[in-house]
Structure formats: structure tokens, C-alpha cells
Scaffold this active site. Sequence first.
Site, PDB file in Angstrom:
ATOM      1  N   PHE A 223     108.816  23.515 142.137  1.00  0.00           N
ATOM      2  CA  PHE A 223     110.043  23.614 142.952  1.00  0.00           C
ATOM      3  C   PHE A 223     110.380  25.090 143.162  1.00  0.00           C
ATOM      4  CE2 PHE A 223     111.710  23.014 138.560  1.00  0.00           C
ATOM      5  CZ  PHE A 223     112.519  24.128 138.432  1.00  0.00           C
ATOM      6  N   GLY A 317     109.838  17.467 136.699  1.00  0.00           N
ATOM      7  CA  GLY A 317     110.306  18.849 136.657  1.00  0.00           C
ATOM      8  C   GLY A 317     109.134  19.752 136.960  1.00  0.00           C
ATOM      9  N   ASP A 318     109.348  21.063 136.842  1.00  0.00           N
ATOM     10  CA  ASP A 318     108.309  22.059 137.115  1.00  0.00           C
ATOM     11  C   ASP A 318     107.571  21.782 138.441  1.00  0.00           C
ATOM     12  OD1 ASP A 318     109.166  22.755 134.598  1.00  0.00           O
ATOM     13  OD2 ASP A 318     107.188  23.299 133.857  1.00  0.00           O
ATOM     14  N   HIS A 319     106.335  21.281 138.355  1.00  0.00           N
ATOM     15  CA  HIS A 319     105.527  21.122 139.573  1.00  0.00           C
ATOM     16  C   HIS A 319     105.625  19.701 140.132  1.00  0.00           C
ATOM     17  CE1 HIS A 319     103.853  24.591 137.424  1.00  0.00           C
ATOM     18  NE2 HIS A 319     103.485  25.041 138.610  1.00  0.00           N
ATOM     19  N   TRP A 320     106.841  19.159 140.183  1.00  0.00           N
ATOM     20  CA  TRP A 320     106.998  17.774 140.639  1.00  0.00           C
ATOM     21  C   TRP A 320     107.046  17.654 142.165  1.00  0.00           C
ATOM     22  CZ3 TRP A 320     111.342  15.072 142.887  1.00  0.00           C
ATOM     23  CH2 TRP A 320     112.410  15.901 143.244  1.00  0.00           C
TER      24      TRP A 320
END
Lengths: 751, 751
Positions: A223, A317-320
Site C-alpha cells: 500500500f 496488510g503490507d503488500h495486500w
Amino acid sequence: MSTGRVTLPIENGIDDKVLRVASLWGADAVRNSDGTSLPPIAKELDAKVYETYFVGRGDNEWAHAHPADRPQFFLMSERKPALNSGPLEIRVMEGYLDLQVEPATEADREKFWQVIDRTTGETLPASAWSLAGTGADALVTVSAPEEGHVYTVDFLAWQNWDPVQMYNYITNHWENEPDRVREQPYDIRHPETWEYVKAGMDSWLESHPEVDVVRFTTFFYQFTLLFNDRQKEKMVEWFGYLGSVSEAALRDFEAKYGYALTPEDFVDEGYYNSAFRVPRKQFLDWIDSLGDFVTERARVLVEKTHAAGKEAMMFLGDHWIGTEPYCDKFASIGLDAVVGSVGSATTCRMISDIPGVKYHEGRFLPYFFPDVFFDGADPVPELNLRWSQARRAIVRSPLDRMGYGGYLSLPLKFPKFIERVGEITEEFRSLHEVSGGARPANASVKVAVLNAWGKRRSWMASMVAHAKPYMQTYAYEGVLEALAGLPFDVQFINFDDVLNGALEQVDVVINAGGAGTAFSGGSYWARPEIAAALRNFVAKGGGLIGIGEPSAVDVPGSGAYFQLSDVYGVDRERGFSLSTDRYVDVVESHFILEGLDDGPSRGRGLEEINALEVEPQPLPGRDQALVDVGPGVGFVVPVCRDTEVLQFIDGSVDLAARDFGNGRVVYLAGLPYNDINSRILFRAIYWAGHAEDRVAENYLSADPRLEVAYYPEARKLFVYNNCAQNVESSLSGEHYMNVKVNASDSVWIDV
Amino acid sequence: MSTGRVTLPIENGIDDKVLRVASLWGADAVRNSDGTSLPPIAKELDAKVYETYFVGRGDNEWAHAHPADRPQFFLMSERKPALNSGPLEIRVMEGYLDLQVEPATEADREKFWQVIDRTTGETLPASAWSLAGTGADALVTVSAPEEGHVYTVDFLAWQNWDPVQMYNYITNHWENEPDRVREQPYDIRHPETWEYVKAGMDSWLESHPEVDVVRFTTFFYQFTLLFNDRQKEKMVEWFGYLGSVSEAALRDFEAKYGYALTPEDFVDEGYYNSAFRVPRKQFLDWIDSLGDFVTERARVLVEKTHAAGKEAMMFLGDHWIGTEPYCDKFASIGLDAVVGSVGSATTCRMISDIPGVKYHEGRFLPYFFPDVFFDGADPVPELNLRWSQARRAIVRSPLDRMGYGGYLSLPLKFPKFIERVGEITEEFRSLHEVSGGARPANASVKVAVLNAWGKRRSWMASMVAHAKPYMQTYAYEGVLEALAGLPFDVQFINFDDVLNGALEQVDVVINAGGAGTAFSGGSYWARPEIAAALRNFVAKGGGLIGIGEPSAVDVPGSGAYFQLSDVYGVDRERGFSLSTDRYVDVVESHFILEGLDDGPSRGRGLEEINALEVEPQPLPGRDQALVDVGPGVGFVVPVCRDTEVLQFIDGSVDLAARDFGNGRVVYLAGLPYNDINSRILFRAIYWAGHAEDRVAENYLSADPRLEVAYYPEARKLFVYNNCAQNVESSLSGEHYMNVKVNASDSVWIDV
């Protein structure tokens, strides 16, 4: 004592304690603590083993050998005014951090760079500007700008540093630790990298036989998270697609959709397609295109995981970015589970409601980090607050599992904390076990939340960063936070759904947001068929609850700002009709406020939960007001004679209600989450749904600090106290009774 | 003791006292009290005699004999939603008072009625609706409305009751007094009525030899004032042209301008061309057209007055519409004087700055009416407050005369009041006499107030009713209220003036108003040449002060809400860029706030003067804040790194300053009038004008509750205390001195 449904973070050197805590909490799964390996004790526990897996970062050797495989993004320079008619120089990197961002000066500038006159909105022809220099020195020169106009450069840039690793690096001052590297990301859009990632996954799976569950953190695209040239956060959007770009992806897009995206399609005037912007076709196409790609590639990795006999769990989260868990194709990834941080009831529902996976796990707060667990601290109150907050959602839509993160050695110094978590895990399991696995009864009134995103962004409205409170949004986020724990079937619908008959399935529609945003609907309200559909829905008996600036948009000739002002009975006065006298007669009593106006709580019980970075001050008079509407909208005035105003402060309507045709309408200037406001929304929904006589159909506490879940099959009530004081209250329903629940606690009652 | 410059209202039966008061106040003119005739004592006084004269009302016999000569207006029905696709009935008179309004059902409905779908903004063809019934029963039926759309009817109506007489009638319950009639107005647009009015004037002049000054109240068209069906005020606009319409006038307009005005040109979506709307060509043409007519006809009456050896004085109120005293043609009426109610410094300047007349008179407050002069009241504090307020303006732009209105018998019961007025009249005359007739020195910095009205509405910005405070406007009205008493040459310019070089004449431009309004400029800011002109003005060294939402307008592709956000260094966050982190660093000290941040006054000295009907509450934290910005704008954020934020409260910038090119810019979220805010504006102007070193060029008090006027030729200072406490302060300037001025008082000092 029951066991199971709990994941424990464990670390080396405290084996005895791990065993004792695992037993006390009933843990049936363990995970490695951040940045540490799993201790051997893991094997002695009768527990599943989780381990995190990063797909697109962590191998700098590969990354540095394949610089063309870095992900990219489109960024905008600062706004530069032409102070004279001489050449205007724009240093595009001004304000950006060169360690993170590298302008793609080698790219085709006619296609991947765009210079725009922001005073006219017009794009300059490539002949009107030149590009020189590289890196931090990249310089665009507009040869003959219009004097007094403002210019920006949209430019393609390389991502040189993974933003989450960067955050940890900067925050923990890893520049002082010689063995720490800045992790450079790589993009699986590029065939060579994709093959490399797949092979890497194969060998990792083979070399990690002890792992039962691969916890993907996450897949491919981070994100939006940018830092400025002072290494402070510059931009963060949890829903942001900025980091998902590459020349290759743009080519793929053009081939598939038949048109090319421009830099400005991403830069969007500098708003970068924020979730608050009414999404344009180009951006929706990009989301779809990326989603197809991410889904297909993620499935490959999940299949490898399954083939190795392990479960695949995705961290939300992170690279979702690109997974869009509420889109239909998400299920085709084949994941076993999703896990996410539970920062509120809303974020809990955002995880637990995701369809297409076998189970959902919440990572609870507080995180076992030194900011909470320091000498002299008392972490129990925060534990109770966070649990109270999440429990409201868990009751309605149970998470299957819960867990904690961080270093277990830290809470071990706080025995009361360890003990209290034990009680909480027990209570958590009871929701599955005492209930017999059933969900509590929902209201007979069906609710839809209407905004431009609809189902795709279920439980995600009005959020910027994950559960981070913003002054400008908390009065809208409160709507979902209340709903997340209320006994309603909630659908999330968009304006296309409205035109496709979605309103036939619901009793009450909620439309909440600021003027012009995707959440109020912005330009959709300028479409006559949308306004007419809602007006007809209410006229025929439907309920409508507008919060903030619902239906607000400029429509020439309309004579209104809220396009449904004739329905809501209120409009925002922008100065144009100050000549018209407005008469306000505040109604003494109303079903919506019944039982609340002299109760023991004034809605301040959960104050700390809603604490903002910039602490919101109560507006004048609002300390005395029943409904805290947050910062409010200002100058909302009644425009119909039969508008019943329930709260009017500082010359503005905070709460109003009226009949319209056969339906009913409620207006609220804002709804930050607190127990009173949540109850007001509950009552407003029942009132708008013409269901006042059914308001206690599933038992109702007199004191809004208590909530009740009714399990008709088990003939049980779960009564829980959301605040930090003991509460006695009556419950009404099929039977009438009194109940006392200790602070933050709950009781099961047979009925 | 001096005499002169004072007008006294007198009445019968108190001759002795009249003589004593006339002598004490130095009155040299008398007027009849409201609704009474002049007592014979008038002749014994060495005083001019004023008498009021109404042109277009007061002769019901004529009015009833000529119903076709009544004035008309265009009104809009309530907004009616079509709840189904069956015929939609709209009773146009709903909400209007039938004693005042009579629908012109006999008029050509294709020309003078207009049915509009407000959901699309489209006008329905005449074939789509029918009209039946008359008077209160007039009914429009839309035969086949779009289900869920909202409809209105614009309709021509007759005016059956003069609004000001109506106000007196309703307020004083004259319905219980059999000899009171409802006065029906007549419109001199009609030849027969015009001839009758002229003849009436001739005979009145002949029969009133004792009258020296004919006080026209006023000429032909009443400002907008409507009552609802409960006889409460429905609409009031002191600048409203609604009552100036007639079929004849519309025909004249079409003949002259070559196009016909539609009902919607007047109804304007229901906003009725409020002064807050950016004026459209049609409305400006109407103002011009009416102005030509009013000027020409008024001149005829004034010439008759002069021919009878009398002076002609115009009351700036009641039927003043069409005179536009700041337009060039106003002087051609040939008036000797204007008189107006002084409700503030701004309304005082609105009278005293009118060009083209021989003298200006202010009617001061309190009015001698029982609401102030009742048993047990103390009218002196209000007298002092009003005097302090008006004096600020009088010092800068002296009224030639002052007077009071109402019934003299009332204040006679309050000897301290009578005595204090005597002191005030003396002080008033001293401003003419001690100064030697000169004006005090003005600042070397020249100021322009920029809005869509410009010079035409000098000292009239952001006003709805005459000096009536509104919650939504007082923070803008405060700008003019401050300026009205500050030592600046102030020009009022519009956006055409900007394009025609007006900025070359000024040092500092002030643009103050809410988004979209005529006072901020609204759609003008979407014109690149306007934004560029201001940007260039500042870049080349000019000063710009924006207040509220300056330059705010939606421009697709601009990426900004304040179109000069790159100049102001701030913008209003509407939710679209919440993802972008904003950093605020509040500056510790700045020239603009120098000497104010630890002074004895916190800007509350004149609180009562600014009391609103809806009392404004200080916003949170603003009690502690130095600058009271009123209700504020909300979510104004810094968008440039070098923006110096001077006050930041509740997540919003209240005051900021920065350099831009060679110029300087100040942003204020609002500026209600008080002594601190007035001083802040004063200092902001000097700062923006690069004139900090000249700030005491005309003497300056350290305490902002005192102001100083410097008369260089007379070598005198007039130092006046605006508050109700005694104040001691130092004065700096050519010399440095200390001064003490009693509450509300003033002193003259030789330098």
C-alpha cells in the site's frame, strides 16, 4: 478450562514460561517473534507452527542484479508557480527521499511523464518542456510558461526501498547497525523475477518442514507509503495503489483494455486516487486489471504451499494491494486463512467478514513491544479497552482465532496481564462454545451502507491508514464502528447497485461522508436517476439515514446543496440563502433518543479508544449535548417545515428526523463512536425502519454501556460491558431482568 | 460650548424640555418623531426642519383604484417531490402570506411563470403543466412528472402590502386599531401613477412651507422583505431587488437590452440573486436598467424639491433599491444629502463615503423607543458602545451631521443619558473643529478589498440585513468593521477592475469570504487570468490577505481548492489528500502579532457590540487563542514548506503568513471585529505591504483598545478609547508619550 483458537508468539530462552503461558491461554498455535527464529520448544507444544513469508523483498542480491525489475510509481512534483515568463525549472524530486524514489528519467517522457498547467488543468505538449539530469537532479524546464500559472510534473519513478522495511529501518535507526541493509523490492510482473520467486518459494517450503502455516506478508504490492526528504512520512494510504505500477504492467493494461493509462490517471491532481475520491473508470479498470494479475499469481504460490502440505494464510496488510478480499475473485486464490491486526471493531469485521477462506484470525492489541510494556507501566487497562472494542465485532461475526504479536518476554513481567489474557482467551472461546457455534440473532431490520465503493470496500469506508484516527474522519468512521457491533445484517452497496435493484433488499440505507467524497457519493448525486432512486425508496416506505454531508454536490439549477434536502429536511447553508429566515423548533422527545437523555452515561465511557493524535475538543455546548457529532458540518439548517430537529447547537442541526412519503429519514451531522452514539444509531435504524415496536426483539439493555447478544437456539444471552466501570442495568426482551456486569467483563445468562 | 451638526427629534407637549435639550446638544435641525406632526415650537428654534416623505405608499385610495399599478415580484414555490408518476399538484402560495402576495394568475404563464425540474435543472415546456385557481388557491399541476424528481414553480405575483408598513403593523398589532390600514404600494413605472406621484409631490411641497429638508424614505422600490403565512419574517435582504419587478419594467428591459428576462433570472434557484451569489449578467443588467430608471425619476422629484426652495435628503433604507449610491450615476439625482442609520462603523462608512452629495447625516443608536428606555433601564452603556463603534468610522471619514430618532420624551426620563449625549455631540463637533476640518493622516499603504461587487457595494460586503449580525457572516463583516476605523485608503474593486489594472494602484489586496460566494469571488477564481493576475501582483511585490476561503472554487485538474493555495501556502482539506502528511510548526513570534500576545486585552473589550442573535460561542481553545477567527473554516492545512503558521487550533490553520516571490501573503480563517483583531489586520496590512518600519508613521498606541488619529497640519492627536474601561497606554510615533483615556472617552493632544 478450554483450549484452542489462540496463537502465541514465542521466543528462545524462556521455555518454562512459554509452556505455562501456552497452557494458561490455551494456545494451539505458535509463531516466531518479529525478526527471530522459532525456538525448539515449539515442537514440544501440541501446536501448529506459523512462519511469515515475504514474496517481493528480502533478497537484495537478486534485487540489485535486476534493477529493471523494481516496482515503480507515478508521483507529482511540488506545485511551481511561474513568477515570470522566463523558463520555469521544476526539480521533480523536491520533497522526496532519494533513497526511496528515483525518477525514471530514461523512460519515454512523452508517455510516462506529464507536465500540467494546474491553473487551466491543461497538459503541455512535450515540445513545451525538456528534461535533464538524473536522480535527485532530474530537472524539468518549461520553456515559456504562462506568467502567473502553476505547473506540476507527473513522473514515473523507481521504488528503491521497501516502505515497511524502510519504516522499521528509520524508526529503529538501523543505519547504525552495519549488518542491516535497505531492502530493495522486486516486482513479479517481470518474468525472470517471477520465475525466481517461484523457485525461491519451492526451496523455502522444502527447507521448512516444521512450518504448518505459511503467513504471507503479503503478496506483491505494498500500500502507498512514502517518506519525505527529512525521512518523515510524506504520504500513507492503506488502500493506495500507487506502488503497483510498472511500465510492463501499463503495457499489459493497454493490451487488455484497449487504452493507455496516463501518468495523470494515477497522480489525479496530486490526490493519487485516494479512497475519498469518487473513483474514476481508469482507476477502477486499473484495480480490476491488477486484481486479475495478483489473484492468478497468488494462486500459484498458494498451490505450492498446499502441495508442500502446509496451509496458506494471508496477512491483510503490507503488500495486500490487488487482493481486494471483498471481490468475488479473491476466493479463487485458494487461501486457507486471513489474519489481520484488530485495531477496532471495524477492522475486526473487515477481517472476519471476508468470504472465501476457511478461517479468520485477529492479531490483538496491545502488541508486545516496549512502548506499552515498560517498567512501571500497567498494560491491563489498554488490554481491556482493546478487548472491549474488538469483542463487539467478534460477538456479531466471530473471528475463528485470536493471537498476539511481539515478544512474549515483555508481558511476562506483568503477571496480571498474563492472567487477564487467559480470561480473555477463555471468554473468546466461550463465544464459540457456549453459543453452540451459532451466531446471535440479528435485527429484523436490514441495513445497507451506500457509498461509491460498495461491497468492494466493505468495512473500509472513511479510513486513511489502518485504524489510525484522523480529525476529519473519526465522525464518519464511528458509523462503521457502531455498526460493527450492532445486531444488523449490513450490506455495502454502491450507486450501480442502487440502479440494479439493491434497495429492494434492504429496509434502511445509511449514507455517510463529507461533500464530494466517495463516501457521501459526490458526483453520483448529480445524476438524476440516483437522487430519484433514493427519493422513491423512501417515498415507498424505506428508511434513510444521512450523516455529515449526504448527497451534497453542486448541481446548477438545483437550488440545493444536499440534493436530497427535500428528503432529509435539512441542507447546508453556504451563504446563498442567508436571506431566507430559518425557524428551528427543537423537539422535546423522540424515539431515537428515548432512555438516553437522562441515563448515567454521557457517551464518554470509551473515550480513550477514540483518542486522536490531535485530540478532538468538544465543540461549544456539545459537552452538554447528548449526541457528540464530532467536528460537525456547520450551518446545517432545516429547510422543511416538518423537520423535527432533535439537537441544534451553534446555529447548526446536529440531529433531525422526519417522515417523507411512506418512509422515514434521519440526519446526523456526524457520529463518532461512543456507547451513546452507537445506541442512537441503533434506535435511528429501528425508527427509520418503522420497527420501533421491535426494538427489544433480541433483548436490549437500558444502559447503553452494556450490549446483549441473544442466541435463540441455545436460549442464552451474552451480556457484555464495554466500559471500565461496573454496570447494573435492566434488560428488556421476551423477559425482563436486571443484570450486573463488572468492568470490561461479560456474563452468560440462560433465558 | 459649540453648536450645530445635530438633528433633534421633537414632539408636542414638552416645549420647555425641547428647548433645553436643543441647547444642551447644540441642535440646529429638528425632525418630527415617527408618525407625529412637527410641534409649533419648531419655529422658535433656530433650526432647520426635516420631514419624511414617502413616494410609493400611503395613499390607499389611489392604490386601490389602480391595482394594475401595484409593484410585483417573482417568487418560487416550495420544492415538491413527485412521490409517484401521477399528476403533481403545487400550491404556489404555500408558506406565503396572502395579505402580502397575490399570484399573477392572469399573466401570460409562458412568459411569467416557469416550472423547473430541480433534479435536472430543466425548465418544463408549458404544455407539461397547467395553472388553475387564483389567489391563495392558485394551483400548478405537472401532468406527468418524473417519479422521484423535485419540482418548483417560479411565479409572478402582485405586492399587496408595503413591507415596512407591514412590519410596523404586525409588530405593533395594528389589526386592533380600526383606523390603521394596510398600505398598498404603487409603482411609478406606470405612467398614470407617475403623474399622480409628481402632482402629489407638487402639492405637498406647496402645503409644507415650514419644511426645509424633504427626507425621502426613500424613492420607489423596497428592499426584499417577505413574511410567511404565520406573519413571521420569511425573507429579508437589504440589497434585494425582488420588489423592483413589474410586467412593464420587464418590457422596458427587453426593449433596451434586446433580450427578455425569465422568472428564473430573478428566482435564481430560490437564492433570489442574494448579494452572496456571484452576480450573473442578467442580474447586473437588471440593476443597471433599474438604476437608470430610478435615477432619472428621482431626479425629477429632487428638482421639484429644489424648485420649492427645499433641500432633498435621501434615507438609505426602505425603498432605496435602484439608487446604488456608489455608482457614478447616483450623483445625477442631485440630492443634497443622504442620511442613514448608523449601526456600526461599517454602516457609518457606507453613508459617509457616498460621493456626489453635499452632506451626510447619521441617525445614531439607541433609537428613542421603549425597548431601551423603560423604567429601571440604564441606556448610557449602550449609548457609549454605539458611540465608540461609530466614532471609529467618523474619525476616518467624518459624517457631517448626527442625529437621533424616536420620541424625545423617552430619554428625558434619563438625565444622565441626556447629559452624555450632550458630551457626545460636543466630541462629534470637535472632530470637525479642532481638526480644522482636515482628515487625519492615512497610512502610506494603500488597500483594496476585492470581491465580485467591487465599488458598487463599497462597505456593503457580507451583509444580509442592515447591520444585523449573522453567525455565518460576522467573521467576514469584521474585516470591514475593522477597516472602517483604520487609517487606510480603502478601495473596493471587482474582478474586472483586476483585469483593467486596478492592482497597480494598491499595495495590499484583501479577499474575504466563504467558498463560492461573491465576496470570496467564487467562479471568478476558475478563470486563469484572474488567478494569474493576483499571483503576478504578489510575485512582483504586492501584499495579499485572504480571509476565510479566499480563491476557493472547484477547478477540474487543478489539484487545489484555494486556487491560490500555492500563494497563501494553505488550502482547505476536503478529504481528498488526507493521505498526505501535513506538518505544522507554529511560529513563536511574528511582526503581525507583536505587542499583542501579552497585552492587557484579549480582544473582548467590545464584546457586546458584536453580540449576535445566536450568541457565538468561542471555539475550543480559542478562549486561549489570540486571534478569534469566529466559526472558522475547518481543516485548513499548510501546503507549502515555508508557510509560517501563527495560530493552529483544532487541526486547522487560523493565521499564517509567508513570502511569495517579492510579495507577502497573510491567511486568516476569519476576523470577527474586536480590538485585537482590528490591530492584527492593521499589522498584517503593514507587514504585507513591506512597511513594518512605518507602522507608527501616524502614531500608534501600545494598547489596541486605544486608537489614535493624527492631524499633521493641526499638529494634534485625537486619542479615543473604544472600550468601557479606563486605559493607560504609551503612544509611539514622531514622539513617544503616555496617555490615559477614560472609558469610552477621548482626548486631544498637541504634538
